[in-house]
Design an enzyme around this catalytic site. Structure first.
Site, short mmCIF file in Angstrom:
data_model
loop_
_atom_site.label_atom_id
_atom_site.label_comp_id
_atom_site.label_asym_id
_atom_site.label_seq_id
_atom_site.Cartn_x
_atom_site.Cartn_y
_atom_site.Cartn_z
N ARG A 289 4.58 -3.24 -16.32
CA ARG A 289 4.42 -4.47 -15.55
C ARG A 289 5.70 -4.86 -14.80
O ARG A 289 5.87 -6.03 -14.44
CB ARG A 289 4.01 -5.62 -16.48
N CYS B 186 6.37 -6.55 5.66
CA CYS B 186 5.87 -5.17 5.84
C CYS B 186 6.02 -4.40 4.54
O CYS B 186 5.04 -3.91 3.98
CB CYS B 186 6.62 -4.49 6.98
N HIS C 203 2.55 4.32 11.79
CA HIS C 203 2.20 4.45 13.20
C HIS C 203 3.39 4.79 14.08
O HIS C 203 4.54 4.45 13.78
CB HIS C 203 1.52 3.18 13.72
#
Length: 282
Positions: free
Chosen positions: A138, A157, A224
């Site tokens: 955890r 991001c 991308h």
């Protein structure tokens, strides 16, 4: 050739050859001249870096190690959301007149939460668990907090880190591994920058917790290449590749909050020509 170069080149070739285009679709990013910024993208890119074998700096072009480290420490150590605490200008586009980027990045890591062991922020919780409960499943952080998104000048991001500790057979030291989760990445502008930042973070946390460094796994949901970056990428991945440099972290620092950007260095860092004036979609 370096492992980071091989991974980067393979990823870029895969995006260019097998990715899908957003051209003609409704997209949020724009170029500074107002033109829509389209991309070629791949979903679910996963790259693995064995930090015990080499440090993942690109040699195709230079990545600014100290500046990347400075931004990481701005978020993780200073827990700041103000560009005046940063030595570079990479966040200027998203800052208000006071220098704030809103309730984003470092702000989220500064928020204290109630645990059984007391009030701690997410960074201190990670360090506490690595030292006191290293085999916990955890040990993680998350800065993509939906209730605060409307007060962030840019949605995170790179939004989550998950730490996992292993012990190699016959080794008296534990090994620190980590997964970096990223919802979106501009491959040309940010890929190696983010990899280097979180590789440094793993090195720092391993050192202060008396562990070895293991793997950094980088998961990118939307990797991308922007339309105006395609020719730059095509030239970049054809360049010569060199051996990875030797990374050094100041061994005298035992407190995470004592590290500075000057505590990281590399030797024998041979690179190709730097690429300047990369157009950035905003």
């Amino acid at each position: 050739m370096s492992m980071a170069d091989r991974i980067f080149v393979d990823m870029c070739k895969d995006i260019l050859e097998n990715g899908t285009s957003t051209e003609g679709e409704k997209v949020r990013p724009k170029w500074p001249d107002g033109t829509p910024a389209y991309t070629i993208k791949k979903f679910g890119v996963v790259n693995r870096y064995d930090l015990s074998k080499e440090f993942p700096l690109l040699t195709l072009r230079r990545t600014a190690l100290k500046s990347a480290t400075d931004e990481m420490l701005w978020i993780w150590q200073k827990k700041s959301n103000n560009i005046h605490d940063l030595h570079s200008h990479i966040w200027d586009e998203w800052a208000d007149e006071d220098g704030s980027i809103g309730k984003a990045y470092g702000y989220q890591l500064s928020v204290k939460h109630q645990y059984k062991e007391g009030m701690m922020d997410q960074v201190d919780r990670v360090i506490y668990d690595l030292k006191n409960n290293p085999f916990s499943r955890r040990i993680m952080t998350n800065i993509y907090v939906h209730q605060d998104l409307h007060e962030m000048n840019l949605y995170p991001c790179a939004y989550s880190m998950t730490f996992n500790v292993t012990q190699q057979k016959g080794d008296d030291k534990l090994t620190l591994n980590a997964i970096l989760n990223q919802r979106s990445q501009d491959v040309l502008a940010a890929n190696n920058w983010n990899v280097v930042q979180y590789a440094v973070l793993v090195h720092m946390l391993a050192q202060v917790c008396n562990m070895r460094v293991g793997e950094l796994v980088h998961v990118i949901a939307d990797a991308h290449i922007y339309d105006r970056h395609i020719p730059i990428i095509e030239e970049l991945i054809k360049r010569p590749q060199y051996d990875a440099p030797v990374f050094t972290l100041n061994p005298d620092v035992t407190d995470f909050y004592e590290f500075s950007r000057n505590d990281v260095s590399v030797e024998n860092y041979v690179t190709g020509e730097q690429i300047t004036d990369i157009p950035i979609a905003i």
